[in-house]
Scaffold this motif. Structure first.
Motif, PDB file in Angstrom:
ATOM      1  N   PHE A 101     -71.562  25.589  26.158  1.00  0.00           N
ATOM      2  CA  PHE A 101     -71.663  26.615  25.111  1.00  0.00           C
ATOM      3  C   PHE A 101     -72.912  26.443  24.254  1.00  0.00           C
ATOM      4  O   PHE A 101     -73.182  27.271  23.380  1.00  0.00           O
ATOM      5  CB  PHE A 101     -70.397  26.622  24.247  1.00  0.00           C
ATOM      6  N   HIS A 108     -77.831  27.439  31.614  1.00  0.00           N
ATOM      7  CA  HIS A 108     -76.482  27.985  31.480  1.00  0.00           C
ATOM      8  C   HIS A 108     -76.084  28.762  32.732  1.00  0.00           C
ATOM      9  O   HIS A 108     -74.975  28.605  33.256  1.00  0.00           O
ATOM     10  CB  HIS A 108     -76.406  28.886  30.235  1.00  0.00           C
ATOM     11  N   ARG A 112     -72.863  27.835  35.112  1.00  0.00           N
ATOM     12  CA  ARG A 112     -71.742  28.780  35.279  1.00  0.00           C
ATOM     13  C   ARG A 112     -71.574  29.140  36.737  1.00  0.00           C
ATOM     14  O   ARG A 112     -70.455  29.250  37.237  1.00  0.00           O
ATOM     15  CB  ARG A 112     -71.956  30.058  34.452  1.00  0.00           C
ATOM     16  N   SER A 264     -60.591  23.219  25.603  1.00  0.00           N
ATOM     17  CA  SER A 264     -59.235  23.607  25.941  1.00  0.00           C
ATOM     18  C   SER A 264     -58.208  23.090  24.932  1.00  0.00           C
ATOM     19  O   SER A 264     -57.350  23.832  24.466  1.00  0.00           O
ATOM     20  CB  SER A 264     -58.955  23.078  27.347  1.00  0.00           C
ATOM     21  N   THR A 267     -58.154  24.413  21.123  1.00  0.00           N
ATOM     22  CA  THR A 267     -57.875  25.841  20.959  1.00  0.00           C
ATOM     23  C   THR A 267     -56.445  26.199  21.384  1.00  0.00           C
ATOM     24  O   THR A 267     -55.723  26.854  20.648  1.00  0.00           O
ATOM     25  CB  THR A 267     -58.845  26.634  21.843  1.00  0.00           C
ATOM     26  N   ASN A 313     -68.250  31.252  15.288  1.00  0.00           N
ATOM     27  CA  ASN A 313     -69.149  30.782  16.334  1.00  0.00           C
ATOM     28  C   ASN A 313     -70.568  31.194  15.954  1.00  0.00           C
ATOM     29  O   ASN A 313     -70.735  32.146  15.209  1.00  0.00           O
ATOM     30  CB  ASN A 313     -68.744  31.454  17.642  1.00  0.00           C
ATOM     31  N   ARG A 315     -74.842  31.996  16.663  1.00  0.00           N
ATOM     32  CA  ARG A 315     -75.918  32.447  17.537  1.00  0.00           C
ATOM     33  C   ARG A 315     -77.227  32.405  16.756  1.00  0.00           C
ATOM     34  O   ARG A 315     -77.221  32.386  15.522  1.00  0.00           O
ATOM     35  CB  ARG A 315     -75.674  33.892  18.009  1.00  0.00           C
ATOM     36  N   THR A 364     -61.351  36.938  20.632  1.00  0.00           N
ATOM     37  CA  THR A 364     -60.945  35.546  20.438  1.00  0.00           C
ATOM     38  C   THR A 364     -61.479  34.627  21.531  1.00  0.00           C
ATOM     39  O   THR A 364     -61.655  33.430  21.304  1.00  0.00           O
ATOM     40  CB  THR A 364     -59.398  35.521  20.347  1.00  0.00           C
ATOM     41  N   PHE A 365     -61.713  35.151  22.731  1.00  0.00           N
ATOM     42  CA  PHE A 365     -62.312  34.338  23.798  1.00  0.00           C
ATOM     43  C   PHE A 365     -63.820  34.577  23.904  1.00  0.00           C
ATOM     44  O   PHE A 365     -64.443  34.257  24.917  1.00  0.00           O
ATOM     45  CB  PHE A 365     -61.648  34.656  25.143  1.00  0.00           C
ATOM     46  N   HIS A 370     -71.186  34.007  27.529  1.00  0.00           N
ATOM     47  CA  HIS A 370     -70.468  32.766  27.222  1.00  0.00           C
ATOM     48  C   HIS A 370     -68.956  32.979  27.160  1.00  0.00           C
ATOM     49  O   HIS A 370     -68.239  32.110  26.647  1.00  0.00           O
ATOM     50  CB  HIS A 370     -70.967  32.174  25.897  1.00  0.00           C
ATOM     51  N   CYS A 372     -65.159  32.876  27.425  1.00  0.00           N
ATOM     52  CA  CYS A 372     -64.360  31.676  27.711  1.00  0.00           C
ATOM     53  C   CYS A 372     -63.958  31.579  29.186  1.00  0.00           C
ATOM     54  O   CYS A 372     -63.382  32.508  29.746  1.00  0.00           O
ATOM     55  CB  CYS A 372     -63.108  31.709  26.845  1.00  0.00           C
ATOM     56  N   GLY A 374     -61.701  29.493  30.183  1.00  0.00           N
ATOM     57  CA  GLY A 374     -60.307  29.043  30.273  1.00  0.00           C
ATOM     58  C   GLY A 374     -59.313  30.071  29.777  1.00  0.00           C
ATOM     59  O   GLY A 374     -58.123  29.755  29.618  1.00  0.00           O
TER      60      GLY A 374
HETATM   61  C1  HEM Z   1     -56.546  29.861  23.154  1.00  0.00           C
HETATM   62  C2  HEM Z   1     -57.366  29.090  23.812  1.00  0.00           C
HETATM   63  C3  HEM Z   1     -58.864  29.263  23.836  1.00  0.00           C
HETATM   64  C4  HEM Z   1     -59.690  29.927  22.980  1.00  0.00           C
HETATM   65  C5  HEM Z   1     -59.311  30.713  21.741  1.00  0.00           C
HETATM   66  C6  HEM Z   1     -61.047  29.770  23.463  1.00  0.00           C
HETATM   67  C7  HEM Z   1     -62.157  30.332  22.867  1.00  0.00           C
HETATM   68  C8  HEM Z   1     -63.421  30.281  23.404  1.00  0.00           C
HETATM   69  C9  HEM Z   1     -64.561  30.977  22.870  1.00  0.00           C
HETATM   70  C10 HEM Z   1     -64.544  31.829  21.616  1.00  0.00           C
HETATM   71  C11 HEM Z   1     -65.612  30.728  23.676  1.00  0.00           C
HETATM   72  C12 HEM Z   1     -66.995  31.329  23.568  1.00  0.00           C
HETATM   73  C13 HEM Z   1     -67.995  30.410  22.977  1.00  0.00           C
HETATM   74  C14 HEM Z   1     -69.298  31.138  22.725  1.00  0.00           C
HETATM   75  O1  HEM Z   1     -69.380  32.356  22.837  1.00  0.00           O
HETATM   76  O2  HEM Z   1     -70.232  30.462  22.349  1.00  0.00           O
HETATM   77  C15 HEM Z   1     -65.148  29.843  24.699  1.00  0.00           C
HETATM   78  C16 HEM Z   1     -65.941  29.319  25.677  1.00  0.00           C
HETATM   79  C17 HEM Z   1     -65.496  28.426  26.606  1.00  0.00           C
HETATM   80  N1  HEM Z   1     -64.204  28.027  26.822  1.00  0.00           N
HETATM   81 FE1  HEM Z   1     -62.604  28.598  25.797  1.00  0.00          FE
HETATM   82  N2  HEM Z   1     -61.006  29.000  24.591  1.00  0.00           N
HETATM   83  C18 HEM Z   1     -59.699  28.674  24.861  1.00  0.00           C
HETATM   84  C19 HEM Z   1     -59.223  27.927  25.910  1.00  0.00           C
HETATM   85  C20 HEM Z   1     -60.002  27.349  26.856  1.00  0.00           C
HETATM   86  C21 HEM Z   1     -59.538  26.555  27.955  1.00  0.00           C
HETATM   87  C22 HEM Z   1     -58.075  26.283  28.266  1.00  0.00           C
HETATM   88  C23 HEM Z   1     -60.638  26.127  28.635  1.00  0.00           C
HETATM   89  C24 HEM Z   1     -60.775  25.273  29.867  1.00  0.00           C
HETATM   90  C25 HEM Z   1     -59.908  24.837  30.623  1.00  0.00           C
HETATM   91  C26 HEM Z   1     -61.804  26.681  27.991  1.00  0.00           C
HETATM   92  C27 HEM Z   1     -63.098  26.505  28.406  1.00  0.00           C
HETATM   93  C28 HEM Z   1     -64.192  27.149  27.868  1.00  0.00           C
HETATM   94  C29 HEM Z   1     -65.539  26.957  28.361  1.00  0.00           C
HETATM   95  C30 HEM Z   1     -65.971  26.050  29.507  1.00  0.00           C
HETATM   96  C31 HEM Z   1     -66.363  27.761  27.562  1.00  0.00           C
HETATM   97  C32 HEM Z   1     -67.878  27.873  27.608  1.00  0.00           C
HETATM   98  C33 HEM Z   1     -68.331  29.098  28.317  1.00  0.00           C
HETATM   99  C34 HEM Z   1     -69.837  29.257  28.236  1.00  0.00           C
HETATM  100  O3  HEM Z   1     -70.461  28.866  27.253  1.00  0.00           O
HETATM  101  O4  HEM Z   1     -70.383  29.806  29.180  1.00  0.00           O
HETATM  102  N3  HEM Z   1     -61.377  27.412  26.917  1.00  0.00           N
HETATM  103  N4  HEM Z   1     -63.802  29.607  24.539  1.00  0.00           N
END
Ligand code: HEM
Length: 453
Positions: A101, A108, A112, A264, A267, A313, A315, A364-365, A370, A372, A374
């Motif tokens: 991230f 990146h 990915r 993971s 969150t 978050n 930027r 939220t994701f 970028h 999420c 997961g």
């Molecule tokens: C409710 C649960 C979760 C929330 C709210 C959440 C939220 C987020 C958010 C907001 C981002 C974006 C970050 C950005 O834009 O800079 C993100 C990225 C990411 N999340 Fe989640 N996440 C959750 C669960 C998980 C789980 C379970 C995993 C892995 C098993 C995971 C792995 C990742 C990864 C690897 C990224 C980076 C993606 C990138 O930068 O390309 N997340 N998550």
């Protein structure tokens, strides 16, 4: 870039912003951030942050930042350009600067691509029964404790546990390590806060040492005894990308493993506890969802909207630009406020209502490149856990409001005491007959405003 739609520009009321941010971090603001979000949004869609940079509060403006090509994540090169950057030079921040991230193209993009879709249908189908077994066991434990002691802490018995059990299943990490992983993860994330204090950075630095020791040891073991698990697969893939540089392959695998773990655990635990707090605080809502299990996914979705586990978050502007009428100079940081955005009444009507059937919008994701990786796993965990809880308890209610760690970025519920009126001798609560839409219209779902102390 041009300003979008019905959104307004910046404010310079520095004192008002400082006071609102203080409130957001206080116990009062942690337990109910909604009024602070409203007041920040009333100051503008883009609000000057007291330390420089901007807070982005409106839904459309946040969306524009997440998806726009002229916004980057604050990567290592940007960190190095910051003057007086005690914060960015801190070991924990440096460690995170290699995490997915914090990477921009092209690194990146290649990482990915290497990961692909982590939780495709096949992976989710194979994880689902194991996650259901874990959920059943910890919900049974919750029931035992509630019946024995009159109440139990949902966070320690269930909320914190299911994500680490799911992660352990997926990455093949035995249960004896889970408590240690949870412990250093909770401490490491302090470095992600907007303005971490010196003592928070010291706590994060120590956690980073422990995290590095644990995951480098784990990768060493997998190298010695490769299998068909996820980590062994990543080692094979990155060995192929760096055929003459095993250290570079190991470093990349470490960066991935440590980041997916933090991303993971910090969150998903919050999602689990928020879901119970928001559904169970109204006994009619609990009862309705038991009769309408087809809306469990909607309950998870509304929980994600109502109280995002990641509130903020960041930027960086790639060039001089304009956001919602506010000129923003190249390299300036903006903070996307997911919670404030999801409670923007221009996007979600009556946003203060927890309404399982609203079909609302949230980010939220995240959004854009970028997004999420997961999200599907988090949703599966939420659905599985709510299903087990609704099967197990005819009644489940909070004894008191949850308590929170004083954070503004990664939200963390530290405790939620729950109890039940179920008869302990009766065993798992029999499921009420599932009602069809005709005899009990979905529209009767209680949609009161969620309670905050
Ligand atoms: C409710 C649960 C979760 C929330 C709210 C959440 C939220 C987020 C958010 C907001 C981002 C974006 C970050 C950005 O834009 O800079 C993100 C990225 C990411 N999340 Fe989640 N996440 C959750 C669960 C998980 C789980 C379970 C995993 C892995 C098993 C995971 C792995 C990742 C990864 C690897 C990224 C980076 C993606 C990138 O930068 O390309 N997340 N998550």
């Amino acid at each position: 870039m041009t300003a979008v739609g019905d959104i307004s520009g910046t404010t310079t009321d520095r004192r008002a912003v400082i006071s609102l941010l203080r409130r957001l971090r206080s116990p009062e603001g942690q337990s109910n951030p909604l009024p602070v979000w409203d007041q920040l949004r009333a100051l503008g869609d883009v609000v000057s942050a007291p330390w420089g940079g901007y807070l982005v509060t409106g839904y459309d403006a946040c969306n524009q930042v997440l998806r726009g090509r002229n916004w980057l994540v604050p990567d290592f090169a940007w960190q190095e350009r910051q003057p007086h950057s005690e914060r960015w030079q801190a070991p924990a921040a440096q460690e995170m600067s290699r995490a997915l991230f914090r990477l921009n193209a092209p690194t990146h993009t290649s990482q990915r691509r290497g990961l692909g879709n982590l939780f495709d249908r096949g992976t989710l189908d194979s994880l689902a029964p194991r996650i259901a077994d874990h959920a059943r066991r910890i919900v049974d434990e919750l029931a035992e404790r509630v019946h024995a002691d009159g109440e139990a802490d949902f966070v320690t018995v269930v909320g914190d546990q299911l994500p680490v059990l799911a992660m352990g299943e997926w990455l093949g990490i035995p249960a004896r390590h889970h408590a240690h992983i949870l412990d250093f993860t909770h401490r490491q994330v302090h470095s992600q806060e907007l303005l971490p204090t010196k003592s928070e950075l010291a706590v994060s630095a120590q956690a980073t040492v422990e995290m590095r020791e644990f995951f480098t040891g784990l990768i060493r073991e997998r190298r010695a005894r490769p299998g068909d698990d996820v980590i062994s697969g990543w080692i094979r893939y990155w060995d192929g990308q760096f055929p003459d540089d095993r250290a570079a392959a190991d470093q990349t695998v470490y960066d991935l493993v440590m980041f997916v773990t933090i991303a993971s655990l910090e969150t998903s635990a919050t999602l689990m506890t928020n879901a119970v707090w928001l559904v169970a605080q109204d006994s009619d809502r609990w009862d309705w969802l038991r009769r309408h299990p087809e809306h469990i996914d909607d309950a998870v979705e509304e929980t994600l909207r109502y109280d995002p586990p990641v509130h903020i978050n960041s930027r960086i502007a790639a060039d001089d630009t304009v956001l919602a009428g506010t000129p923003i100079a190249k390299d300036q940081m903006v903070h996307v406020m997911y919670g404030a955005a999801a409670h923007d009444p221009r996007r979600n009507e009556n946003p203060e209502r927890f309404d399982i059937l609203r079909g609302g919008s949230h980010m939220t994701f995240g959004g854009g490149i970028h997004y999420c990786l997961g999200a599907a796993l988090a949703r599966l965990e939420g659905r599985t856990l709510l299903t087990e809880l609704l099967n197990r308890f005819a009644t489940l209610r909070p004894v008191s409001a949850p308590t929170y760690a004083p954070r503004m970025v990664f939200r963390r519920v530290t405790s939620l005491k729950v109890t039940t009126d179920d008869d302990p001798a009766a065993g798992p609560a029999p499921r009420p007959p599932v009602e069809d839409a005709e005899s009990s219209p979905a529209g009767r779902c209680p949609v009161h405003r969620a309670e905050h102390p």
